[in-house]
Design a protein around this motif. Structure first.
Motif, PDB file in Angstrom:
ATOM      1  N   GLU A  33       0.841  -1.196   0.000  1.00  0.00           N
ATOM      2  CA  GLU A  33       0.000   0.000   0.000  1.00  0.00           C
ATOM      3  C   GLU A  33       0.878   1.247   0.000  1.00  0.00           C
ATOM      4  O   GLU A  33       1.998   1.233   0.497  1.00  0.00           O
ATOM      5  CB  GLU A  33      -0.894   0.018   1.242  1.00  0.00           C
ATOM      6  CG  GLU A  33      -1.947  -1.066   1.251  1.00  0.00           C
ATOM      7  CD  GLU A  33      -3.019  -0.832   0.196  1.00  0.00           C
ATOM      8  OE1 GLU A  33      -3.377   0.340  -0.043  1.00  0.00           O
ATOM      9  OE2 GLU A  33      -3.474  -1.821  -0.392  1.00  0.00           O
ATOM     10  N   TYR A  34       0.367   2.339  -0.570  1.00  0.00           N
ATOM     11  CA  TYR A  34       1.073   3.612  -0.522  1.00  0.00           C
ATOM     12  C   TYR A  34       1.175   4.074   0.927  1.00  0.00           C
ATOM     13  O   TYR A  34       0.285   3.814   1.730  1.00  0.00           O
ATOM     14  CB  TYR A  34       0.302   4.696  -1.279  1.00  0.00           C
ATOM     15  CG  TYR A  34       0.234   4.506  -2.770  1.00  0.00           C
ATOM     16  CD1 TYR A  34       1.375   4.299  -3.521  1.00  0.00           C
ATOM     17  CD2 TYR A  34      -0.981   4.564  -3.425  1.00  0.00           C
ATOM     18  CE1 TYR A  34       1.309   4.146  -4.882  1.00  0.00           C
ATOM     19  CE2 TYR A  34      -1.062   4.416  -4.801  1.00  0.00           C
ATOM     20  CZ  TYR A  34       0.098   4.208  -5.516  1.00  0.00           C
ATOM     21  OH  TYR A  34       0.029   4.063  -6.876  1.00  0.00           O
ATOM     22  N   LEU A  38       1.235   9.935   1.132  1.00  0.00           N
ATOM     23  CA  LEU A  38       1.191   9.902  -0.324  1.00  0.00           C
ATOM     24  C   LEU A  38      -0.220   9.609  -0.822  1.00  0.00           C
ATOM     25  O   LEU A  38      -0.708  10.230  -1.764  1.00  0.00           O
ATOM     26  CB  LEU A  38       2.179   8.862  -0.846  1.00  0.00           C
ATOM     27  CG  LEU A  38       2.418   8.814  -2.337  1.00  0.00           C
ATOM     28  CD1 LEU A  38       2.921  10.154  -2.842  1.00  0.00           C
ATOM     29  CD2 LEU A  38       3.406   7.721  -2.674  1.00  0.00           C
ATOM     30  N   ARG A  39      -0.900   8.681  -0.163  1.00  0.00           N
ATOM     31  CA  ARG A  39      -2.280   8.351  -0.537  1.00  0.00           C
ATOM     32  C   ARG A  39      -3.190   9.558  -0.352  1.00  0.00           C
ATOM     33  O   ARG A  39      -4.060   9.833  -1.186  1.00  0.00           O
ATOM     34  CB  ARG A  39      -2.804   7.177   0.283  1.00  0.00           C
ATOM     35  CG  ARG A  39      -4.156   6.665  -0.209  1.00  0.00           C
ATOM     36  CD  ARG A  39      -4.718   5.586   0.681  1.00  0.00           C
ATOM     37  NE  ARG A  39      -4.925   6.013   2.049  1.00  0.00           N
ATOM     38  CZ  ARG A  39      -5.914   6.818   2.440  1.00  0.00           C
ATOM     39  NH1 ARG A  39      -6.766   7.300   1.593  1.00  0.00           N
ATOM     40  NH2 ARG A  39      -6.042   7.135   3.716  1.00  0.00           N
ATOM     41  N   PHE A  42      -2.790  11.848  -3.309  1.00  0.00           N
ATOM     42  CA  PHE A  42      -3.480  11.311  -4.488  1.00  0.00           C
ATOM     43  C   PHE A  42      -4.982  11.553  -4.413  1.00  0.00           C
ATOM     44  O   PHE A  42      -5.627  11.859  -5.413  1.00  0.00           O
ATOM     45  CB  PHE A  42      -3.240   9.799  -4.621  1.00  0.00           C
ATOM     46  CG  PHE A  42      -1.997   9.439  -5.373  1.00  0.00           C
ATOM     47  CD1 PHE A  42      -1.851   9.794  -6.710  1.00  0.00           C
ATOM     48  CD2 PHE A  42      -0.989   8.737  -4.767  1.00  0.00           C
ATOM     49  CE1 PHE A  42      -0.708   9.449  -7.416  1.00  0.00           C
ATOM     50  CE2 PHE A  42       0.148   8.392  -5.458  1.00  0.00           C
ATOM     51  CZ  PHE A  42       0.290   8.749  -6.784  1.00  0.00           C
ATOM     52  N   ASN A  60       8.843  12.625  -9.857  1.00  0.00           N
ATOM     53  CA  ASN A  60       9.499  11.357 -10.137  1.00  0.00           C
ATOM     54  C   ASN A  60      10.836  11.587 -10.843  1.00  0.00           C
ATOM     55  O   ASN A  60      11.842  10.964 -10.502  1.00  0.00           O
ATOM     56  CB  ASN A  60       8.598  10.477 -11.005  1.00  0.00           C
ATOM     57  CG  ASN A  60       9.177   9.099 -11.180  1.00  0.00           C
ATOM     58  OD1 ASN A  60       9.636   8.489 -10.232  1.00  0.00           O
ATOM     59  ND2 ASN A  60       9.179   8.621 -12.409  1.00  0.00           N
TER      60      ASN A  60
END
Length: 105
Positions: A33-34, A38-39, A42, A60
């Motif tokens: 899982e992220y 970070l999740r 998103f 990135n």
């Protein structure tokens, strides 16, 4: 992409000759899982989440453009130079400011 592979579940096009898992001979563990922060970026609906999603490729690239460290020795004999890696690799990531700490990952 409308055809699902029998063994690994990968999606492909009808006429695509994809053999990604060698008919079930290669099996990878599921992705982790992220991390929570970070999740949240998103999934965020506000300006911060929107900015993150619009610039994610740049983030990135920033982390991919890191200095690479290695113990290099000249190749024996003559001929074209080849770069060979053996053992564990590390990326050296630092900021553009001299006073900021160095981070190894």
């Amino acid at each position: 992409m409308d055809v699902r592979r029998q063994f690994c579940g990968a999606l492909r096009f009808q006429r695509e000759q994809l053999n990604c898992c060698h008919n079930g001979k290669v099996s990878l563990p599921p992705l982790q899982e992220y991390p929570e922060n970070l999740r949240l970026l998103f999934d965020a609906d506000g300006a911060e989440g929107s900015n993150f999603r619009q610039n994610i490729r740049n983030y990135n690239f920033t982390f991919a453009f890191a200095s690479f460290g290695a113990n290099i020795r000249p190749p024996p004999g003559r001929g074209p130079y080849g770069f060979h890696l053996q053992g564990q690799t590390h990326h050296y990531v630092s900021s553009l400011h001299v006073d900021d700490p160095v981070v190894w990952n």
